[in-house]
Motif scaffolding. Sequence first.
Motif, short mmCIF file in Angstrom:
data_model
loop_
_atom_site.label_atom_id
_atom_site.label_comp_id
_atom_site.label_asym_id
_atom_site.label_seq_id
_atom_site.Cartn_x
_atom_site.Cartn_y
_atom_site.Cartn_z
N SER A 6 0.89 -1.25 -0.21
CA SER A 6 -0.15 0.04 0.06
C SER A 6 0.91 1.32 0.20
N ALA A 236 -17.22 -0.54 0.67
CA ALA A 236 -16.11 -0.18 1.54
C ALA A 236 -15.21 0.61 0.66
N LEU A 237 -14.85 0.16 -0.53
CA LEU A 237 -13.70 0.81 -1.57
C LEU A 237 -14.51 2.28 -1.72
N SER A 239 -16.65 4.08 0.04
CA SER A 239 -16.60 4.92 1.07
C SER A 239 -15.00 5.39 1.19
N GLU A 240 -14.25 4.66 0.93
CA GLU A 240 -12.68 4.98 1.11
C GLU A 240 -12.33 6.14 0.12
N ALA A 243 -13.77 9.66 0.75
CA ALA A 243 -13.03 10.23 1.78
C ALA A 243 -11.80 10.77 1.20
N ALA A 244 -11.16 9.98 0.44
CA ALA A 244 -9.82 10.31 -0.32
C ALA A 244 -10.08 11.52 -1.07
N THR A 252 -4.20 7.67 -2.41
CA THR A 252 -5.08 6.55 -2.26
C THR A 252 -6.19 6.32 -3.26
N ILE A 256 -6.67 2.55 -4.60
CA ILE A 256 -7.93 1.99 -4.71
C ILE A 256 -8.13 1.41 -6.00
#
Length: 357
Positions: A6, A236-237, A239-240, A243-244, A252, A256
């Motif tokens: 990551s 989930a991805l 949502s991430e 936020a990014a 990020t 992703i």
Amino acid sequence: MSRPPSDATALRVLPSGEQPLSAAARAYNLQLARIDKLRTQLAELDALGQQHRLALHEAVAPLRLQVAQRRRELALALDAHLQGKLLSQGQAAVAREVLCRLARTLAEEGDDAMRKLHDRHSPRTLAQLRQDHADAMRQRLEAVLGEPLADDGQDLSAEQLVRAGMERLRRSQQEAQDRRRDAAQARKVRKQPGLARREAEQHGADTLLRRLFRQLASALHPDREIDPAARLRKTALMSEANAAYEKRDLVTLLQIQSRAELADPEAVHRLPDERLAALTLLLKAQVAELERERAARQGSLAAEFDLPEGISPNANSLLQQRIDQVRALESELSGLSHDLDEVGDERRLKRWLNARR
């Protein structure tokens, strides 16, 4: 030591054969490495703070409990002496002053019995003293700000007044900073013919970020997924990604994209220099934001652990601060134990009080 997949450097451009990297590729890779370093520093600060909190709890908390107990015992012993006629008027005044100081400290830590004890012996209750402090704080803040604090008629505590005053001061400073920045920007427009080109580059970078996010949003939309497990993963991805994008976190978003297998891992090596330059602009902005976050995190830890001004939180400074706290508490505990011995003997009690007059 191998890096986790990551890490931002997993997105770097690698040289192709004998062909060296272009200046644009080197600049892009440099910002990725800076982001990795800053992320590592932020994680280290979080771990450092957590370790220090645990160490403080183990080393300092028991001593604080013992100090509080000794203070309570001393306050109660003085209260018992004040009930009798052993002390002269001057000695009683000193005993009352010491008792109130001890009881106030304990009351501010939540000891209601000590609050009542304080109010029984003090000419002004703790509530009145807090209001006096808040009124004085208001006067000082209004003198600094040059205007009254707007509080909608509420009676604010000293802490609330400080927060309100600091917020008003922060807004004033921000407004002044915005005016200076606007004036500087205007001067740049007049003096720098290349500004339009840089603004165009920034616009291109913003467009690139927005396009990347829209591609992710389209590919990861959970409502288009039938399989429940895949829908949860995409939720989930997404949502991430939201936020990014909110934080303009290009790294990020690219990670992703890679995790969701929406891009060719080798595609970055074939990007033209113009595209790399646009990505580098976004990465520079992310580096600046991470640097601000690091400074804020350092300031927060320094404030939380009462480090002296100018001292940054690190393993050595926090260890020294913990050692100093332990020594101070042990010294206070020793002093309180001695005072209890003095107060417990009537003849030594009078000498003890006279020495404090």
